[in-house]
Design a protein around this motif. Structure first.
Motif, mmCIF file in Angstrom:
data_model
loop_
_atom_site.group_PDB
_atom_site.id
_atom_site.type_symbol
_atom_site.label_atom_id
_atom_site.label_comp_id
_atom_site.label_asym_id
_atom_site.label_seq_id
_atom_site.Cartn_x
_atom_site.Cartn_y
_atom_site.Cartn_z
ATOM 1 N N ALA A 1 -17.370 -30.908 35.815
ATOM 2 C CA ALA A 1 -17.958 -31.751 37.039
ATOM 3 C C ALA A 1 -16.653 -32.467 37.317
ATOM 4 O O ALA A 1 -16.380 -32.590 38.625
ATOM 5 N N PHE A 2 -16.022 -33.131 36.656
ATOM 6 C CA PHE A 2 -14.891 -34.151 37.062
ATOM 7 C C PHE A 2 -13.768 -33.240 37.733
ATOM 8 O O PHE A 2 -13.127 -33.424 38.687
ATOM 9 N N ALA A 3 -13.430 -32.147 37.024
ATOM 10 C CA ALA A 3 -12.375 -31.333 37.424
ATOM 11 C C ALA A 3 -12.730 -30.527 38.981
ATOM 12 O O ALA A 3 -11.812 -30.611 39.712
ATOM 13 N N ILE A 4 -13.770 -30.184 39.070
ATOM 14 C CA ILE A 4 -14.242 -29.539 40.384
ATOM 15 C C ILE A 4 -14.313 -30.694 41.549
ATOM 16 O O ILE A 4 -13.693 -30.382 42.450
ATOM 17 N N ILE A 5 -14.837 -32.065 41.115
ATOM 18 C CA ILE A 5 -14.731 -33.027 42.139
ATOM 19 C C ILE A 5 -13.046 -33.496 42.373
ATOM 20 O O ILE A 5 -12.898 -33.540 43.491
ATOM 21 N N ALA A 6 -12.576 -33.648 41.229
ATOM 22 C CA ALA A 6 -10.783 -34.148 41.578
ATOM 23 C C ALA A 6 -10.164 -32.965 42.050
ATOM 24 O O ALA A 6 -9.298 -33.374 43.048
ATOM 25 N N LEU B 1 -11.266 -12.875 50.276
ATOM 26 C CA LEU B 1 -12.129 -12.143 48.819
ATOM 27 C C LEU B 1 -11.040 -11.519 47.955
ATOM 28 O O LEU B 1 -11.091 -11.532 46.527
ATOM 29 N N ALA B 2 -9.859 -10.986 48.288
ATOM 30 C CA ALA B 2 -8.625 -10.740 47.480
ATOM 31 C C ALA B 2 -8.032 -11.598 46.974
ATOM 32 O O ALA B 2 -7.791 -11.485 45.518
ATOM 33 N N THR B 3 -7.952 -12.752 47.429
ATOM 34 C CA THR B 3 -7.326 -14.029 46.647
ATOM 35 C C THR B 3 -8.391 -14.552 45.592
ATOM 36 O O THR B 3 -7.962 -14.846 44.453
ATOM 37 N N SER B 4 -9.502 -14.714 45.847
ATOM 38 C CA SER B 4 -10.704 -15.433 45.190
ATOM 39 C C SER B 4 -11.014 -14.264 44.013
ATOM 40 O O SER B 4 -11.341 -14.707 42.861
ATOM 41 N N LEU B 5 -11.232 -13.139 44.146
ATOM 42 C CA LEU B 5 -12.075 -12.245 43.461
ATOM 43 C C LEU B 5 -10.949 -11.283 42.369
ATOM 44 O O LEU B 5 -11.336 -10.455 41.593
ATOM 45 N N VAL B 6 -9.589 -11.246 43.055
ATOM 46 C CA VAL B 6 -8.833 -10.601 42.390
ATOM 47 C C VAL B 6 -7.813 -11.242 41.728
ATOM 48 O O VAL B 6 -7.312 -11.438 40.697
ATOM 49 N N ILE B 7 -6.833 -11.705 42.739
ATOM 50 C CA ILE B 7 -5.462 -12.512 42.378
ATOM 51 C C ILE B 7 -5.921 -13.605 41.408
ATOM 52 O O ILE B 7 -5.213 -13.778 40.328
ATOM 53 N N ILE C 1 -8.391 -14.157 39.503
ATOM 54 C CA ILE C 1 -8.768 -13.936 37.830
ATOM 55 C C ILE C 1 -7.603 -13.394 37.264
ATOM 56 O O ILE C 1 -7.357 -13.636 35.980
ATOM 57 N N GLU C 2 -6.728 -12.591 37.855
ATOM 58 C CA GLU C 2 -5.545 -12.004 37.131
ATOM 59 C C GLU C 2 -4.787 -13.054 36.532
ATOM 60 O O GLU C 2 -4.122 -13.076 35.718
ATOM 61 N N GLN C 3 -4.522 -14.074 37.561
ATOM 62 C CA GLN C 3 -3.685 -15.174 37.483
ATOM 63 C C GLN C 3 -4.277 -16.045 35.850
ATOM 64 O O GLN C 3 -3.479 -16.446 35.306
ATOM 65 N N GLN C 4 -5.539 -16.274 35.987
ATOM 66 C CA GLN C 4 -5.931 -16.844 34.504
ATOM 67 C C GLN C 4 -5.647 -15.970 33.425
ATOM 68 O O GLN C 4 -5.672 -16.672 32.381
ATOM 69 N N PHE C 5 -5.756 -14.804 33.477
ATOM 70 C CA PHE C 5 -5.373 -13.939 32.435
ATOM 71 C C PHE C 5 -3.873 -14.340 31.810
ATOM 72 O O PHE C 5 -4.053 -14.358 30.599
ATOM 73 N N VAL D 1 -12.318 -18.750 34.760
ATOM 74 C CA VAL D 1 -12.316 -17.615 35.808
ATOM 75 C C VAL D 1 -13.218 -18.240 36.947
ATOM 76 O O VAL D 1 -12.648 -18.136 38.018
ATOM 77 N N MET D 2 -14.344 -18.740 36.816
ATOM 78 C CA MET D 2 -15.205 -19.473 37.816
ATOM 79 C C MET D 2 -14.589 -20.449 38.768
ATOM 80 O O MET D 2 -14.564 -20.643 39.729
ATOM 81 N N MET D 3 -13.742 -21.398 37.974
ATOM 82 C CA MET D 3 -13.173 -22.524 38.484
ATOM 83 C C MET D 3 -11.829 -21.962 39.455
ATOM 84 O O MET D 3 -11.566 -22.373 40.449
ATOM 85 N N ALA D 4 -11.468 -21.021 38.926
ATOM 86 C CA ALA D 4 -10.136 -20.349 39.682
ATOM 87 C C ALA D 4 -10.580 -19.971 40.841
ATOM 88 O O ALA D 4 -10.030 -19.860 41.758
ATOM 89 N N VAL D 5 -11.893 -19.084 40.822
ATOM 90 C CA VAL D 5 -12.322 -18.483 41.934
ATOM 91 C C VAL D 5 -12.657 -19.625 43.071
ATOM 92 O O VAL D 5 -12.348 -19.447 44.377
ATOM 93 N N PHE D 6 -13.366 -20.637 42.743
ATOM 94 C CA PHE D 6 -13.508 -21.935 43.487
ATOM 95 C C PHE D 6 -12.205 -22.320 44.188
ATOM 96 O O PHE D 6 -11.932 -22.558 45.489
ATOM 97 N N ILE D 7 -11.180 -22.653 43.158
ATOM 98 C CA ILE D 7 -9.855 -22.924 43.715
ATOM 99 C C ILE D 7 -9.443 -22.247 44.951
ATOM 100 O O ILE D 7 -8.892 -22.581 45.760
ATOM 101 N N ALA D 8 -9.326 -20.775 44.546
ATOM 102 C CA ALA D 8 -8.811 -19.863 45.473
ATOM 103 C C ALA D 8 -9.469 -19.976 46.972
ATOM 104 O O ALA D 8 -8.849 -19.708 47.859
ATOM 105 N N ILE D 9 -10.694 -19.991 46.777
ATOM 106 C CA ILE D 9 -11.378 -20.169 48.165
ATOM 107 C C ILE D 9 -10.995 -21.548 48.972
ATOM 108 O O ILE D 9 -10.582 -21.293 49.997
ATOM 109 N N LEU D 10 -10.980 -22.440 48.102
ATOM 110 C CA LEU D 10 -10.350 -23.686 48.876
ATOM 111 C C LEU D 10 -8.864 -23.699 49.286
ATOM 112 O O LEU D 10 -8.379 -24.008 50.341
ATOM 113 N N LYS D 11 -8.165 -22.766 48.721
ATOM 114 C CA LYS D 11 -6.723 -22.630 48.940
ATOM 115 C C LYS D 11 -6.679 -21.902 50.176
ATOM 116 O O LYS D 11 -5.837 -22.142 50.935
#
Length: 223
Positions: A86-91, A130-136, A138-142, A209-219
């Motif tokens: 929760a702290f990471a999401i808010i921060a 969609l491409a950034t959040s659902l593909v790129i 997630i690949e970056q997290q790997f 992965v879920m955190m990364a998708v959230f960040i990509a959407i904000l990005k």
């Protein structure tokens, strides 16, 4: 999987994964031209990047079994480390909104927008989102958490963890370096540090992965 016990083989595999992620990112950029979305390139991106993502996920799942890596269930990871998540999401959310606000006020003139969606249209925006959040993302997290910690940093020590977090954030910052400016690099390196910390704390790749998708959407929306 006995070959992965060799450090040189692990390095080679990691370079392959890293090259595939960079390839996907460059391919996604080619889909967005000055006149909008290029449908042919978009189809090529969906097919190739989809195959890359599937191969990475299948390989990661198999390697987890071979490495006997410790892992928590999604529910266990969220409940035990809810405060940290929760702290990471808010921060991260507040941090990215602050950067977006400062950009709008002209404080960061070197940070340009990734795309002008007013000229390129809503289809280009939704494709990029969609491409950034659902593909790129997630690949970056790997390559910044999943494969990275499996291949190089398996020692259970504070020094190894701190080195892994630093290097993971460094790679994440470089992968998201769209503008050659230290502010852009620091923004994403700091986010990468947070993601690596969450990964090591929760021992659950899906949370990252879920955190990364959230960040990509904000990005895409904010920065």
């Amino acid at each position: 999987m006995q070959a992965l016990k060799s450090p040189s083989i692990r390095v080679i595999w990691y370079i392959i994964w890293l090259a595939l992620v960079i390839f996907s990112q460059k391919l996604e950029q080619l889909c967005l031209g000055n006149k909008g979305l290029n449908p042919v390139m978009a189809v090529i991106f969906v097919v190739l990047s989809g195959l890359i993502l599937f191969f990475m996920w299948a390989r990661y799942q198999h390697e987890q079994q071979c490495f006997n890596s410790p892992t928590n269930s999604l529910h266990q990871g969220i409940t035990e480390f809810f405060g940290l998540i929760a702290f990471a999401i808010i921060a991260i959310g507040l941090f990215m909104m602050l950067i977006s606000y400062l950009k709008a006020m002209g404080r960061f003139p070197y940070l340009i927008n990734r795309a002008d969606y007013l000229d390129r249209g809503s289809i280009a925006f939704w494709f990029d989102l969609l491409a950034t959040s659902l593909v790129i993302s997630i690949e970056q997290q790997f390559v910044t958490t999943g494969f990275f910690f499996n291949y190089f940093l398996r020692r259970n020590s504070l020094g190894s963890a701190l080195a892994g977090i630093f290097l993971s954030g460094l790679i994440y910052g470089l992968l998201n370096l769209e503008v050659l400016h230290w502010i852009n690099f620091f923004i994403y390196m700091a986010i990468g540090w947070m993601l690596a910390t969450i990964y090591l704390s929760t021992q659950n790749f899906r949370i990252c992965v879920m955190m990364a998708v959230f960040i990509a959407i904000l990005k895409v929306i904010l920065i």
